[in-house]
Design a protein around this motif. Structure first.
Motif, mmCIF file in Angstrom:
data_model
loop_
_atom_site.group_PDB
_atom_site.id
_atom_site.type_symbol
_atom_site.label_atom_id
_atom_site.label_comp_id
_atom_site.label_asym_id
_atom_site.label_seq_id
_atom_site.Cartn_x
_atom_site.Cartn_y
_atom_site.Cartn_z
ATOM 1 N N MET A 68 0.824 -1.207 0.000
ATOM 2 C CA MET A 68 0.000 0.000 0.000
ATOM 3 C C MET A 68 0.860 1.259 0.000
ATOM 4 O O MET A 68 1.749 1.402 0.835
ATOM 5 N N PRO A 69 0.619 2.211 -0.915
ATOM 6 C CA PRO A 69 1.377 3.470 -0.935
ATOM 7 C C PRO A 69 1.150 4.279 0.344
ATOM 8 O O PRO A 69 0.053 4.263 0.923
ATOM 9 N N GLN A 70 2.183 4.979 0.764
ATOM 10 C CA GLN A 70 2.070 5.789 1.976
ATOM 11 C C GLN A 70 0.997 6.866 1.848
ATOM 12 O O GLN A 70 0.336 7.211 2.831
ATOM 13 N N LEU A 71 0.811 7.383 0.637
ATOM 14 C CA LEU A 71 -0.207 8.423 0.442
ATOM 15 C C LEU A 71 -1.605 7.883 0.715
ATOM 16 O O LEU A 71 -2.440 8.575 1.310
ATOM 17 N N VAL A 72 -1.849 6.653 0.304
ATOM 18 C CA VAL A 72 -3.160 6.030 0.567
ATOM 19 C C VAL A 72 -3.357 5.850 2.072
ATOM 20 O O VAL A 72 -4.448 6.104 2.600
ATOM 21 N N LEU A 73 -2.305 5.434 2.765
ATOM 22 C CA LEU A 73 -2.397 5.289 4.224
ATOM 23 C C LEU A 73 -2.692 6.633 4.886
ATOM 24 O O LEU A 73 -3.484 6.707 5.831
ATOM 25 N N LEU A 74 -2.060 7.692 4.398
ATOM 26 C CA LEU A 74 -2.323 9.026 4.942
ATOM 27 C C LEU A 74 -3.783 9.409 4.761
ATOM 28 O O LEU A 74 -4.416 9.935 5.685
ATOM 29 N N PHE A 75 -4.323 9.155 3.582
ATOM 30 C CA PHE A 75 -5.729 9.482 3.320
ATOM 31 C C PHE A 75 -6.671 8.660 4.193
ATOM 32 O O PHE A 75 -7.668 9.172 4.705
ATOM 33 N N ILE A 76 -6.343 7.368 4.349
ATOM 34 C CA ILE A 76 -7.199 6.505 5.164
ATOM 35 C C ILE A 76 -7.223 6.974 6.614
ATOM 36 O O ILE A 76 -8.285 7.087 7.237
ATOM 37 N N VAL A 77 -6.040 7.277 7.150
ATOM 38 C CA VAL A 77 -5.956 7.664 8.558
ATOM 39 C C VAL A 77 -6.548 9.037 8.795
ATOM 40 O O VAL A 77 -7.336 9.232 9.733
ATOM 41 N N PHE A 78 -6.190 10.013 7.965
ATOM 42 C CA PHE A 78 -6.606 11.391 8.242
ATOM 43 C C PHE A 78 -8.032 11.684 7.778
ATOM 44 O O PHE A 78 -8.830 12.239 8.531
ATOM 45 N N PHE A 79 -8.357 11.311 6.552
ATOM 46 C CA PHE A 79 -9.693 11.607 6.033
ATOM 47 C C PHE A 79 -10.689 10.490 6.372
ATOM 48 O O PHE A 79 -11.820 10.771 6.783
ATOM 49 N N GLY A 80 -10.271 9.235 6.187
ATOM 50 C CA GLY A 80 -11.195 8.126 6.405
ATOM 51 C C GLY A 80 -11.577 7.923 7.850
ATOM 52 O O GLY A 80 -12.764 7.840 8.190
ATOM 53 N N SER A 81 -10.578 7.857 8.739
ATOM 54 C CA SER A 81 -10.865 7.566 10.145
ATOM 55 C C SER A 81 -11.628 8.698 10.820
ATOM 56 O O SER A 81 -12.474 8.459 11.688
ATOM 57 N N THR A 82 -11.337 9.928 10.436
ATOM 58 C CA THR A 82 -12.032 11.055 11.076
ATOM 59 C C THR A 82 -13.521 11.038 10.772
ATOM 60 O O THR A 82 -14.340 11.429 11.616
ATOM 61 N N ARG A 83 -13.880 10.586 9.585
ATOM 62 C CA ARG A 83 -15.303 10.525 9.226
ATOM 63 C C ARG A 83 -15.954 9.232 9.693
ATOM 64 O O ARG A 83 -17.082 9.233 10.189
ATOM 65 N N ALA A 84 -15.238 8.112 9.536
ATOM 66 C CA ALA A 84 -15.831 6.821 9.887
ATOM 67 C C ALA A 84 -15.998 6.656 11.392
ATOM 68 O O ALA A 84 -16.985 6.071 11.853
ATOM 69 N N PHE A 85 -15.027 7.166 12.169
ATOM 70 C CA PHE A 85 -15.052 6.965 13.616
ATOM 71 C C PHE A 85 -15.187 8.267 14.401
ATOM 72 O O PHE A 85 -15.051 8.271 15.624
ATOM 73 N N ALA A 94 -1.584 12.422 12.417
ATOM 74 C CA ALA A 94 -1.870 11.397 11.411
ATOM 75 C C ALA A 94 -0.610 11.039 10.634
ATOM 76 O O ALA A 94 -0.369 9.861 10.327
ATOM 77 N N SER A 95 0.206 12.043 10.325
ATOM 78 C CA SER A 95 1.450 11.797 9.590
ATOM 79 C C SER A 95 2.398 10.937 10.401
ATOM 80 O O SER A 95 2.980 9.968 9.890
ATOM 81 N N ILE A 96 2.576 11.278 11.675
ATOM 82 C CA ILE A 96 3.464 10.498 12.542
ATOM 83 C C ILE A 96 2.947 9.069 12.691
ATOM 84 O O ILE A 96 3.726 8.107 12.670
ATOM 85 N N LEU A 97 1.640 8.921 12.815
ATOM 86 C CA LEU A 97 1.036 7.590 12.953
ATOM 87 C C LEU A 97 1.316 6.732 11.719
ATOM 88 O O LEU A 97 1.722 5.563 11.833
ATOM 89 N N VAL A 98 1.127 7.313 10.540
ATOM 90 C CA VAL A 98 1.330 6.560 9.297
ATOM 91 C C VAL A 98 2.797 6.217 9.091
ATOM 92 O O VAL A 98 3.141 5.075 8.754
ATOM 93 N N PHE A 99 3.681 7.191 9.307
ATOM 94 C CA PHE A 99 5.107 6.933 9.094
ATOM 95 C C PHE A 99 5.656 5.948 10.129
ATOM 96 O O PHE A 99 6.552 5.156 9.815
ATOM 97 N N THR A 100 5.133 5.984 11.330
ATOM 98 C CA THR A 100 5.544 5.003 12.335
ATOM 99 C C THR A 100 5.040 3.618 11.958
ATOM 100 O O THR A 100 5.770 2.617 12.101
ATOM 101 N N PHE A 101 3.806 3.544 11.476
ATOM 102 C CA PHE A 101 3.229 2.277 11.022
ATOM 103 C C PHE A 101 4.070 1.686 9.896
ATOM 104 O O PHE A 101 4.360 0.480 9.873
ATOM 105 N N TRP A 102 4.473 2.524 8.962
ATOM 106 C CA TRP A 102 5.305 2.082 7.836
ATOM 107 C C TRP A 102 6.724 1.751 8.295
ATOM 108 O O TRP A 102 7.261 0.692 7.985
ATOM 109 N N GLY A 103 7.336 2.662 9.056
ATOM 110 C CA GLY A 103 8.721 2.477 9.478
ATOM 111 C C GLY A 103 8.910 1.277 10.387
ATOM 112 O O GLY A 103 9.939 0.598 10.318
ATOM 113 N N THR A 104 7.923 1.013 11.243
ATOM 114 C CA THR A 104 8.027 -0.138 12.144
ATOM 115 C C THR A 104 8.081 -1.442 11.361
ATOM 116 O O THR A 104 8.867 -2.345 11.686
ATOM 117 N N ALA A 105 7.255 -1.546 10.328
ATOM 118 C CA ALA A 105 7.264 -2.757 9.510
ATOM 119 C C ALA A 105 8.611 -2.941 8.822
ATOM 120 O O ALA A 105 9.186 -4.035 8.824
#
Length: 224
Positions: A68-85, A94-105
Motif C-alpha cells: 500500500m502506498p504511503q499516500l493512501v495510508l495518509l488518506f485513510i488515517v486522516f480523512f477516512g478515520s475522522t469521518r468513519a469513527f 496522522a502523519s506520525i502515525l502513518v510513518f511510524t506504522f510504515w517504518g516499524t514494519a
C-alpha cells in the motif's frame, strides 16, 4: 537572479518560512524514526522466535505496508478515520502515525534479517564458551547484528525524511507546502519562482540528508 526565480526568496520572510517548513518535516521524520526503531526492534525479535501465528501476523502486516502506498495510508488515517469513527486528530499526528506504522514494519524486517544473517557457528561458539542464551545474545549476536543493521537503518531514515513531502496532501505546512504557497503568492510578479523555489527545496533536502549519508559511509568503512 530574477530569471532563475531566486529573488522571491528574499521577499519578506519567504526563506525563513522555508526553513520552518524543513523543521516541521524533520520533526515528523524524527519522531516517526524513533518510534519505528523502538517498535521495529521489538517486532523483529518476535519474528525471529518463529512462533507460527505471530510470525504469520507480522508477515501480513509487513506485506500490507509494502504494497500500500504511503499516500493512501495518509488518506485513510486522516480523512477516512475522522469521518468513519468521528475522530479529531491533527494532520501532524496522522502523519506520525502513518510513518511510524510504515517504518516499524520496515525496521522489524531489517532486524529480523540482521539477526538471521549471523552464522550458526557464532551461537555454537558462544555455547561452547559457557555463555547463557542471554549472554550470547548480548555479547556475541547483538554486536554483530548492529553492524549489519546500522547502514540499513540509516538508509530507512533518509527514505522517511524524503517521504515526508507527501504530508502536504493532508494539509501539513511542511517544506514543499510552504514552497507551493510562495510560488502561488508570487505567480504574477515572479513567474520564474517555480524554478528558484524548488531548487532551494532540493538543496535543503540535500543538506538534511547528506550528513546522514556520510554517516552511513563512515560506519561501512569502519566496520568493513
Amino acid at each position: 537572479m530574477d530569471s532563475l526565480g531566486l529573488n522571491v526568496l528574499f521577499k519578506g520572510d519567504n526563506f525563513y518560512r522555508l526553513l520552518l517548513g524543513l523543521v516541521e518535516a524533520l520533526k515528523i521524520a524524527a519522531i516517526s524514526v524513533l518510534l519505528s526503531i523502538l517498535f521495529g526492534i521489538i517486532l523483529g525479535h518476535f519474528m525471529n522466535k518463529r512462533h507460527k501465528i505471530i510470525y504469520a501476523i507480522l508477515r501480513i502486516y509487513l506485506e500490507v505496508v509494502r504494497i500500500m502506498p504511503q499516500l493512501v495510508l495518509l488518506f485513510i488515517v486522516f480523512f477516512g478515520s475522522t469521518r468513519a469513527f468521528s475522530l479529531d486528530i491533527s494532520a501532524e499526528f496522522a502523519s506520525i502515525l502513518v510513518f511510524t506504522f510504515w517504518g516499524t514494519a520496515e525496521m522489524s524486517d531489517l532486524v529480523r534479517s540482521a539477526i538471521q544473517s549471523i552464522p550458526v557457528q557464532q551461537y555454537e561458539s558462544a555455547e561452547v564458551l559457557g555463555l547463557s542464551p542471554l549472554q550470547s545474545y548480548r555479547y556475541v549476536i547483538l554486536p554483530q547484528a548492529i553492524r549489519r543493521l546500522l547502514p540499513l537503518t540509516i538508509n530507512l531514515v533518509m527514505r522517511m525524511i524524503k517521504t515526508t513531502s507527501l504530508v502536504l496532501m493532508i494539509g501539513v505546512i511542511e517544506l514543499l507546502k510552504v514552497g507551493q504557497q510562495i510560488i502561488e503568492a508570487n505567480r504574477m510578479s515572479s513567474p520564474n519562482a517555480v524554478f528558484g523555489v524548488y531548487l532551494t527545496i532540493f538543496i535543503l533536502y540535500f543538506l538534511a540528508c547528506w550528513p546522514i549519508s556520510l554517516m552511513a559511509r563512515w560506519f561501512e568503512k569502519k566496520w568493513r
